[in-house]
Design a protein around this motif. Structure first.
Motif, PDB file in Angstrom:
ATOM      1  N   VAL A  70       0.854  -1.182   0.000  1.00  0.00           N
ATOM      2  CA  VAL A  70       0.000   0.000   0.000  1.00  0.00           C
ATOM      3  C   VAL A  70       0.893   1.235   0.000  1.00  0.00           C
ATOM      4  O   VAL A  70       2.018   1.203   0.499  1.00  0.00           O
ATOM      5  N   ASP A  71       0.375   2.309  -0.593  1.00  0.00           N
ATOM      6  CA  ASP A  71       1.151   3.547  -0.671  1.00  0.00           C
ATOM      7  C   ASP A  71       0.250   4.722  -0.334  1.00  0.00           C
ATOM      8  O   ASP A  71      -0.873   4.536   0.135  1.00  0.00           O
ATOM      9  N   SER A  72       0.708   5.917  -0.593  1.00  0.00           N
ATOM     10  CA  SER A  72      -0.041   7.110  -0.211  1.00  0.00           C
ATOM     11  C   SER A  72      -1.371   7.232  -0.943  1.00  0.00           C
ATOM     12  O   SER A  72      -2.253   7.967  -0.506  1.00  0.00           O
ATOM     13  N   GLY A  73      -1.551   6.506  -2.015  1.00  0.00           N
ATOM     14  CA  GLY A  73      -2.811   6.524  -2.749  1.00  0.00           C
ATOM     15  C   GLY A  73      -3.818   5.509  -2.243  1.00  0.00           C
ATOM     16  O   GLY A  73      -4.923   5.412  -2.770  1.00  0.00           O
ATOM     17  N   THR A  74      -3.461   4.748  -1.212  1.00  0.00           N
ATOM     18  CA  THR A  74      -4.343   3.712  -0.685  1.00  0.00           C
ATOM     19  C   THR A  74      -5.060   4.220   0.558  1.00  0.00           C
ATOM     20  O   THR A  74      -4.428   4.644   1.517  1.00  0.00           O
TER      21      THR A  74
END
Length: 98
Positions: A70-74
């Motif tokens: 997961v990243d900042s867009g999740t």
């Protein structure tokens, strides 16, 4: 820190789940049972210390496990247990209940 929700959706029947972040146990969820009418069992909020992060889900009683980056867009990690297989979907927003 970023917060995300882990959404346990379809396929759970009185199951316990373990949630890991980068290999470290961060939460245990007991007695998950999906409501088939709304495709939902439970949401669990997590705080992630750094991104990207590898979020893992284990269901020991079913001998299944899966993980997803997961990243900042999740904002939401949808978890499905179908045909004895876990599927994890990182999403930018929560899934609506059906």
């Amino acid at each position: 820190m970023q917060k995300i929700k882990v959404g346990f959706r379809d396929g759970f029947r009185d199951d316990d789940a373990l949630i890991t972040v980068d290999g470290k146990l961060v939460s245990r969820v007991s007695k998950l049972t999906s409501n088939p009418v709304i495709s939902f069992a439970k949401d669990v909020e997590l705080e992630l210390p750094k991104l990207p992060a590898d979020v893992g889900i284990q269901v020991p009683s079913r001998h299944v496990a899966a993980s997803a980056m997961v990243d900042s867009g999740t904002a939401y990690l949808a978890v499905f247990l179908m045909e004895n297989k876990l599927t994890l979907r990182p999403l930018p927003e929560e899934l609506p209940m059906m």
